[in-house]
Design a protein around this motif. Structure first.
Motif, PDB file in Angstrom:
ATOM      1  N   MET A   1       1.389  17.634  -0.312  1.00 46.50           N
ATOM      2  CA  MET A   1       2.313  16.496  -0.664  1.00 46.50           C
ATOM      3  C   MET A   1       3.061  16.697  -1.916  1.00 46.50           C
ATOM      4  O   MET A   1       4.253  16.972  -1.989  1.00 46.50           O
ATOM      5  N   GLN A   2       2.376  17.373  -3.108  1.00 46.08           N
ATOM      6  CA  GLN A   2       2.812  17.574  -4.281  1.00 46.08           C
ATOM      7  C   GLN A   2       3.476  18.865  -4.218  1.00 46.08           C
ATOM      8  O   GLN A   2       4.736  18.924  -4.883  1.00 46.08           O
ATOM      9  N   GLN A   3       3.291  19.854  -3.486  1.00 42.43           N
ATOM     10  CA  GLN A   3       3.830  21.165  -3.275  1.00 42.43           C
ATOM     11  C   GLN A   3       5.043  20.730  -2.695  1.00 42.43           C
ATOM     12  O   GLN A   3       6.259  21.547  -2.808  1.00 42.43           O
ATOM     13  N   LYS A   4       5.383  19.720  -1.811  1.00 43.74           N
ATOM     14  CA  LYS A   4       6.558  19.461  -1.198  1.00 43.74           C
ATOM     15  C   LYS A   4       7.438  18.369  -2.098  1.00 43.74           C
ATOM     16  O   LYS A   4       8.299  17.793  -1.616  1.00 43.74           O
ATOM     17  N   GLY A   5       6.913  17.956  -3.422  1.00 41.12           N
ATOM     18  CA  GLY A   5       7.832  17.423  -4.314  1.00 41.12           C
ATOM     19  C   GLY A   5       7.358  15.915  -4.245  1.00 41.12           C
ATOM     20  O   GLY A   5       7.744  15.171  -5.121  1.00 41.12           O
ATOM     21  N   PHE A   6       6.377  15.580  -3.689  1.00 42.43           N
ATOM     22  CA  PHE A   6       5.841  14.115  -3.784  1.00 42.43           C
ATOM     23  C   PHE A   6       5.265  14.069  -5.075  1.00 42.43           C
ATOM     24  O   PHE A   6       4.188  14.791  -5.484  1.00 42.43           O
ATOM     25  N   ARG A   7       5.577  13.122  -6.137  1.00 40.17           N
ATOM     26  CA  ARG A   7       5.305  12.786  -7.429  1.00 40.17           C
ATOM     27  C   ARG A   7       4.038  11.916  -7.635  1.00 40.17           C
ATOM     28  O   ARG A   7       4.296  11.154  -7.160  1.00 40.17           O
ATOM     29  N   MET A   8       2.975  12.486  -8.074  1.00 38.93           N
ATOM     30  CA  MET A   8       1.764  11.695  -8.318  1.00 38.93           C
ATOM     31  C   MET A   8       1.291  12.049  -9.663  1.00 38.93           C
ATOM     32  O   MET A   8       1.082  13.289  -9.998  1.00 38.93           O
ATOM     33  N   SER A   9       1.052  11.246 -10.711  1.00 39.27           N
ATOM     34  CA  SER A   9       0.633  11.253 -11.811  1.00 39.27           C
ATOM     35  C   SER A   9      -0.936  11.877 -11.846  1.00 39.27           C
ATOM     36  O   SER A   9      -1.564  11.451 -10.490  1.00 39.27           O
TER      37      SER A   9
ATOM     38  N   ILE B   1       0.870  -1.083  -0.009  1.00 39.62           N
ATOM     39  CA  ILE B   1       0.099  -0.012   0.147  1.00 39.62           C
ATOM     40  C   ILE B   1       0.941   1.261  -0.048  1.00 39.62           C
ATOM     41  O   ILE B   1       2.089   1.175   0.644  1.00 39.62           O
ATOM     42  N   GLY B   2       0.505   2.385  -0.699  1.00 39.75           N
ATOM     43  CA  GLY B   2       1.252   3.525  -0.768  1.00 39.75           C
ATOM     44  C   GLY B   2       0.855   4.551  -0.012  1.00 39.75           C
ATOM     45  O   GLY B   2      -0.429   4.237   0.709  1.00 39.75           O
ATOM     46  N   THR B   3       1.168   5.749   0.199  1.00 37.43           N
ATOM     47  CA  THR B   3       0.905   6.781   0.888  1.00 37.43           C
ATOM     48  C   THR B   3      -0.501   7.418   0.468  1.00 37.43           C
ATOM     49  O   THR B   3      -1.457   7.669   1.322  1.00 37.43           O
ATOM     50  N   ALA B   4      -1.011   7.252  -0.858  1.00 38.26           N
ATOM     51  CA  ALA B   4      -2.186   7.490  -1.366  1.00 38.26           C
ATOM     52  C   ALA B   4      -3.314   6.650  -1.028  1.00 38.26           C
ATOM     53  O   ALA B   4      -4.276   7.184  -0.555  1.00 38.26           O
ATOM     54  N   GLY B   5      -3.027   5.437  -0.986  1.00 32.01           N
ATOM     55  CA  GLY B   5      -3.881   4.266  -0.443  1.00 32.01           C
ATOM     56  C   GLY B   5      -4.131   4.417   1.076  1.00 32.01           C
ATOM     57  O   GLY B   5      -5.396   4.241   1.494  1.00 32.01           O
ATOM     58  N   ILE B   6      -3.176   4.891   1.694  1.00 30.75           N
ATOM     59  CA  ILE B   6      -3.268   5.269   3.216  1.00 30.75           C
ATOM     60  C   ILE B   6      -4.199   6.448   3.413  1.00 30.75           C
ATOM     61  O   ILE B   6      -5.087   6.260   4.456  1.00 30.75           O
TER      62      ILE B   6
END
Length: 125
Positions: A103-111, A78-83
């Motif tokens: 998360m995206q503003q901190k550089g976490f990449r998600m499509s 499971i990933g962060t998004a799933g959590i």
């Protein structure tokens, strides 16, 4: 709590650089498996995959390569998004959208597709 206990291997503890009281640190016993996995993922991920495999635990991982190797070895991932989706469903979060944006503003990449799917699953589309 969604996952209890939360266990990390020593290499992940080193990567954090701090001790976190609610995380238990345990070492995988299969050092050969760790060595093999270190050929394809970093040391922390190798120990985490080996530990999850040994104990029959779910692995929390976001790195695509680590997730792929864990799944090949039969480890549930499971990933962060799933959590976040699970936390919303359990009533622990009122909304996942602001967290995804932060998360995206901190550089976490998600499509964009993953973001859309997470919002859909969380009922926030």
């Amino acid at each position: 709590m969604l996952f209890e206990p939360l266990v990390i291997p020593p290499k992940v503890q080193e990567e954090f650089g701090v001790t976190i009281d609610w995380l238990l640190v345990q070492s995988p016993s299969d050092r050969m498996l760790v060595s093999v996995l270190q050929q394809v993922v970093d040391s922390g991920e190798a120990e985490a995959i080996a530990l999850a495999m040994e104990r029959g635990w779910r692995l929390i991982a976001d790195d695509r390569k680590a997730r792929s190797w864990a799944k090949r070895l039969g480890v549930h991932v499971i990933g962060t998004a799933g959590i976040l989706v699970r936390a919303k469903r359990e009533g622990l979060l009122s909304s996942v959208k602001p967290l995804l944006e932060a998360m995206q503003q901190k550089g976490f990449r998600m499509s964009p597709a993953l973001v859309a799917e997470v919002l859909r699953l969380a009922g926030e589309e």
